[in-house]
Scaffold this motif. Structure first.
Motif, PDB file in Angstrom:
ATOM      1  N   SER A  32      20.141  92.839  27.001  1.00  0.00           N
ATOM      2  CA  SER A  32      19.056  92.334  26.225  1.00  0.00           C
ATOM      3  C   SER A  32      18.757  92.880  24.837  1.00  0.00           C
ATOM      4  O   SER A  32      18.620  92.265  23.785  1.00  0.00           O
ATOM      5  N   SER A  33      19.248  94.087  24.723  1.00  0.00           N
ATOM      6  CA  SER A  33      18.925  94.912  23.432  1.00  0.00           C
ATOM      7  C   SER A  33      20.073  94.541  22.517  1.00  0.00           C
ATOM      8  O   SER A  33      19.821  94.378  21.469  1.00  0.00           O
ATOM      9  N   ARG A  34      21.119  94.348  23.117  1.00  0.00           N
ATOM     10  CA  ARG A  34      22.434  93.661  22.220  1.00  0.00           C
ATOM     11  C   ARG A  34      21.928  92.469  21.729  1.00  0.00           C
ATOM     12  O   ARG A  34      22.421  92.076  20.307  1.00  0.00           O
ATOM     13  N   LEU A  35      21.589  91.410  22.550  1.00  0.00           N
ATOM     14  CA  LEU A  35      21.055  90.132  22.078  1.00  0.00           C
ATOM     15  C   LEU A  35      19.898  90.371  20.840  1.00  0.00           C
ATOM     16  O   LEU A  35      19.963  89.441  19.956  1.00  0.00           O
ATOM     17  N   ALA A  36      19.051  91.034  21.093  1.00  0.00           N
ATOM     18  CA  ALA A  36      18.180  91.321  19.930  1.00  0.00           C
ATOM     19  C   ALA A  36      18.665  91.679  18.766  1.00  0.00           C
ATOM     20  O   ALA A  36      18.365  91.240  17.795  1.00  0.00           O
ATOM     21  N   ASP A  37      19.684  92.717  18.850  1.00  0.00           N
ATOM     22  CA  ASP A  37      20.262  93.216  17.709  1.00  0.00           C
ATOM     23  C   ASP A  37      20.911  91.942  17.096  1.00  0.00           C
ATOM     24  O   ASP A  37      20.924  91.755  15.772  1.00  0.00           O
ATOM     25  N   LEU A  38      21.823  91.173  17.841  1.00  0.00           N
ATOM     26  CA  LEU A  38      22.418  89.845  17.327  1.00  0.00           C
ATOM     27  C   LEU A  38      21.448  88.898  16.741  1.00  0.00           C
ATOM     28  O   LEU A  38      21.807  88.401  15.643  1.00  0.00           O
ATOM     29  N   CYS A  39      20.362  88.721  17.323  1.00  0.00           N
ATOM     30  CA  CYS A  39      19.493  87.744  16.790  1.00  0.00           C
ATOM     31  C   CYS A  39      18.858  88.401  15.410  1.00  0.00           C
ATOM     32  O   CYS A  39      18.836  87.284  14.317  1.00  0.00           O
ATOM     33  N   ARG A  40      18.657  89.769  15.283  1.00  0.00           N
ATOM     34  CA  ARG A  40      18.316  90.162  13.727  1.00  0.00           C
ATOM     35  C   ARG A  40      19.376  90.083  12.773  1.00  0.00           C
ATOM     36  O   ARG A  40      19.000  89.747  11.742  1.00  0.00           O
ATOM     37  N   GLN A  41      20.713  90.039  13.181  1.00  0.00           N
ATOM     38  CA  GLN A  41      21.849  89.882  12.227  1.00  0.00           C
ATOM     39  C   GLN A  41      22.064  88.471  11.866  1.00  0.00           C
ATOM     40  O   GLN A  41      22.388  88.261  10.792  1.00  0.00           O
ATOM     41  N   ASP A  42      21.609  87.535  12.797  1.00  0.00           N
ATOM     42  CA  ASP A  42      22.107  86.264  12.583  1.00  0.00           C
ATOM     43  C   ASP A  42      20.922  85.355  12.964  1.00  0.00           C
ATOM     44  O   ASP A  42      20.584  85.080  14.001  1.00  0.00           O
ATOM     45  N   PRO A  43      20.305  84.524  12.166  1.00  0.00           N
ATOM     46  CA  PRO A  43      18.924  83.943  12.232  1.00  0.00           C
ATOM     47  C   PRO A  43      19.504  82.753  13.152  1.00  0.00           C
ATOM     48  O   PRO A  43      18.939  82.235  14.045  1.00  0.00           O
ATOM     49  N   ALA A  44      20.692  82.081  13.005  1.00  0.00           N
ATOM     50  CA  ALA A  44      21.264  81.109  13.927  1.00  0.00           C
ATOM     51  C   ALA A  44      20.986  81.297  15.378  1.00  0.00           C
ATOM     52  O   ALA A  44      20.808  80.427  16.151  1.00  0.00           O
ATOM     53  N   ILE A  45      21.397  82.713  15.880  1.00  0.00           N
ATOM     54  CA  ILE A  45      21.310  83.194  17.238  1.00  0.00           C
ATOM     55  C   ILE A  45      20.025  83.187  17.416  1.00  0.00           C
ATOM     56  O   ILE A  45      19.518  82.675  18.819  1.00  0.00           O
ATOM     57  N   GLN A  46      19.153  83.665  16.694  1.00  0.00           N
ATOM     58  CA  GLN A  46      17.799  83.471  17.058  1.00  0.00           C
ATOM     59  C   GLN A  46      17.048  82.152  17.450  1.00  0.00           C
ATOM     60  O   GLN A  46      16.337  81.981  18.150  1.00  0.00           O
ATOM     61  N   ARG A  47      17.536  81.181  16.490  1.00  0.00           N
ATOM     62  CA  ARG A  47      17.123  79.913  16.761  1.00  0.00           C
ATOM     63  C   ARG A  47      17.628  79.287  18.081  1.00  0.00           C
ATOM     64  O   ARG A  47      16.811  78.599  18.812  1.00  0.00           O
ATOM     65  N   GLU A  48      18.917  79.684  18.470  1.00  0.00           N
ATOM     66  CA  GLU A  48      19.636  79.313  19.426  1.00  0.00           C
ATOM     67  C   GLU A  48      18.641  79.867  20.888  1.00  0.00           C
ATOM     68  O   GLU A  48      18.435  79.111  21.634  1.00  0.00           O
ATOM     69  N   LEU A  49      18.320  81.020  20.601  1.00  0.00           N
ATOM     70  CA  LEU A  49      17.465  81.801  21.711  1.00  0.00           C
ATOM     71  C   LEU A  49      16.254  80.918  21.864  1.00  0.00           C
ATOM     72  O   LEU A  49      15.731  80.861  23.019  1.00  0.00           O
ATOM     73  N   ASP A  50      15.535  80.642  20.795  1.00  0.00           N
ATOM     74  CA  ASP A  50      14.265  80.241  20.742  1.00  0.00           C
ATOM     75  C   ASP A  50      14.085  78.650  21.479  1.00  0.00           C
ATOM     76  O   ASP A  50      13.432  78.419  22.345  1.00  0.00           O
ATOM     77  N   ALA A  51      15.437  78.051  20.960  1.00  0.00           N
ATOM     78  CA  ALA A  51      15.561  76.672  21.621  1.00  0.00           C
ATOM     79  C   ALA A  51      15.885  76.708  23.029  1.00  0.00           C
ATOM     80  O   ALA A  51      15.261  75.869  24.040  1.00  0.00           O
ATOM     81  N   ALA A  52      16.581  77.563  23.587  1.00  0.00           N
ATOM     82  CA  ALA A  52      16.852  77.828  25.033  1.00  0.00           C
ATOM     83  C   ALA A  52      15.534  78.388  25.619  1.00  0.00           C
ATOM     84  O   ALA A  52      15.262  77.855  26.800  1.00  0.00           O
ATOM     85  N   ARG A  53      14.807  79.250  25.079  1.00  0.00           N
ATOM     86  CA  ARG A  53      13.521  79.445  25.887  1.00  0.00           C
ATOM     87  C   ARG A  53      12.639  78.236  25.841  1.00  0.00           C
ATOM     88  O   ARG A  53      12.025  78.305  26.912  1.00  0.00           O
ATOM     89  N   ALA A  54      12.560  77.678  24.933  1.00  0.00           N
ATOM     90  CA  ALA A  54      11.695  76.404  24.914  1.00  0.00           C
ATOM     91  C   ALA A  54      12.173  75.321  25.976  1.00  0.00           C
ATOM     92  O   ALA A  54      11.190  74.768  26.724  1.00  0.00           O
ATOM     93  N   ILE A  55      13.400  75.133  26.198  1.00  0.00           N
ATOM     94  CA  ILE A  55      13.833  74.275  27.080  1.00  0.00           C
ATOM     95  C   ILE A  55      13.365  74.894  28.602  1.00  0.00           C
ATOM     96  O   ILE A  55      13.041  74.271  29.372  1.00  0.00           O
ATOM     97  N   GLY A  56      13.631  76.044  28.649  1.00  0.00           N
ATOM     98  CA  GLY A  56      13.351  76.946  30.040  1.00  0.00           C
ATOM     99  C   GLY A  56      11.762  76.650  30.334  1.00  0.00           C
ATOM    100  O   GLY A  56      11.542  76.601  31.502  1.00  0.00           O
ATOM    101  N   ARG A  57      10.877  77.108  29.139  1.00  0.00           N
ATOM    102  CA  ARG A  57       9.467  76.875  29.306  1.00  0.00           C
ATOM    103  C   ARG A  57       9.206  75.231  29.842  1.00  0.00           C
ATOM    104  O   ARG A  57       8.163  75.091  30.787  1.00  0.00           O
ATOM    105  N   ALA A  58       9.735  74.365  29.195  1.00  0.00           N
ATOM    106  CA  ALA A  58       9.523  73.093  29.662  1.00  0.00           C
ATOM    107  C   ALA A  58       9.874  72.382  31.131  1.00  0.00           C
ATOM    108  O   ALA A  58       9.057  72.217  31.705  1.00  0.00           O
TER     109      ALA A  58
END
Lengths: 182, 200
Positions: B22-48
């Motif tokens: 999880s920590s590694r992913l958080a680092d990757l998200c900080r480094q690359d906004p596209a990864i953060q967007r992908e994570l957000d989209a995946a979370r949204a699908i999961g919540r739905a």
């Protein structure tokens, strides 16, 4: 606690006490029916699949292995029954399903929640196996190993199928204009 | 996007990542906004998808299931009167018993039965009770002691004690009501198997 009770009820059922199996039915019937309903999206078919799952569980109760959770074993049967029933039926697309619900208005179960309806419609676009995996993960919150056991596939396959199914759902949501807030 | 990152995102929304992942992913998200967007989209699908809820169970479902249960499932028919099986019964086919000594015992019992059945055929009034003996198997491993009873209804009972385990065998001959002969094996763990016998 439940696991211990389940084992006890199974033991009593195997000794001929039908009411013990009845308690297991009562304990899991909503979950089993819901899984069947979410796979089949039809109340009558879901009831057939759920009932068939309990019958098969009873007939094979002596084959249940306590190293697995009873409800995982039961879900495995229920998912198989649902998918098999689905295969026997003419495929129904999400659009056809939505039209049928609109026309007949009989499915009050899902009519209560519009968002859930739309997600249900989108799920119908998936193949039954991927739909079942999504349901097991999101409806019942099963872990990857549990899903692997229930679906009789590897954990790696669970991950790849979940990924593919979610990507497909994302496309469907976009195509149907379903807004999912990030 | 890198498949390994996509997998990391998926396992994150499924709560299957270790803290270090999880920590590694958080680092990757900080480094690359596209990864953060992908994570957000995946979370949204999961919540739905998490909005899937219980369907309303049809009225009378429990009663219909209980009514549909067979009065006597297969496992009850093979069960010992006083004990429930602790595991699946062994299969009722020659050569597929899980332990070799059971196959051996099966062979011995069938041989004994066929012999006495033949005697019974030759002289239907014969009655042989209390024959007992023992035999050693090739290799010297299992030692089978037997008690054989052949009464007018042609029932033979054999009990084998092998490596401290008791194998009880009942042989039902052709009964007056025409019931076909069969062998019933009962292992120490309570598992039971019935094997029909087809005489030549």
């Amino acid at each position: 606690m439940n696991e211990q009770n389940d084992d006890l009820l199974i033991e009593r059922a195997l000794q001929g006490e039908r009411s013990a199996f009845g308690q297991l039915v009562q304990r899991y019937q909503t979950a089993v029916y819901s899984v069947a309903f979410n796979v089949l999206r039809n109340a009558a078919d879901a009831e057939d699949a759920a009932q068939s799952a309990f019958l098969k569980a009873y007939e094979n109760l002596d084959r249940y292995k306590p190293e697995f959770k009873f409800f995982s074993w039961l879900y495995r049967i229920a998912v198989n029954e649902s998918i098999n029933l689905r295969r026997k039926k003419k495929p129904v697309t999400g659009v056809e399903y939505a039209e049928a619900v609109e026309e007949h208005g009989t499915d009050d179960v899902i009519a209560e929640h519009e968002m859930e309806d739309r997600i249900g419609e989108a799920l119908m676009e998936l193949n039954p196996h991927d739909r079942a995996i999504i349901i097991l993960r999101h409806y019942q919150d099963f872990s990857y190993p549990d899903i692997a056991y229930i679906m009789d596939i590897t954990e790696k396959k669970v991950k790849s199928r979940l990924f593919t199914a979610r990507q497909r759902l994302r496309q469907i949501f976009e195509q149907c204009g379903i807004s999912i807030q990030a | 996007m890198n498949p390994a990152i996509l997998e990391l995102i998926q396992t994150e929304i499924d709560g299957q990542n270790t803290p270090s992942e999880s920590s590694r992913l958080a680092d990757l998200c900080r480094q690359d906004p596209a990864i953060q967007r992908e994570l957000d989209a995946a979370r949204a699908i999961g919540r739905a998808l998490d909005t899937l809820s219980d369907a309303r169970l049809p009225d009378g479902f429990t009663a219909r299931v209980m009514d549909a249960l067979p009065d006597e499932p297969a496992w009850a028919r093979h069960r010992a009167p006083s004990r429930a099986p602790s595991r699946a019964p062994i299969r009722s086919s020659v050569g597929i018993f899980s332990r070799p000594w059971v196959n051996l015992a099966y062979g011995v019992v069938v041989g004994v039965f066929v012999t006495f059945a033949a005697m019974s055929t030759l002289d239907s009034e014969s009655s042989l009770t209390g024959v007992s003996g023992s035999m050693g198997a090739a290799g010297g491993d299992p030692v089978i002691s037997e008690t054989v009873t052949l009464s007018p209804d042609a029932t033979i009972g054999v009990q084998a004690v092998i490596e401290g385990e008791v194998l009880t065998v009942r042989i039902n001959g052709i009964l007056p009501d025409g019931t076909l002969p069969s062998i019933v094996f009962e292992q120490a763990d309570g598992s039971i198997v019935t094997v029909p016998i087809h005489l030549p």
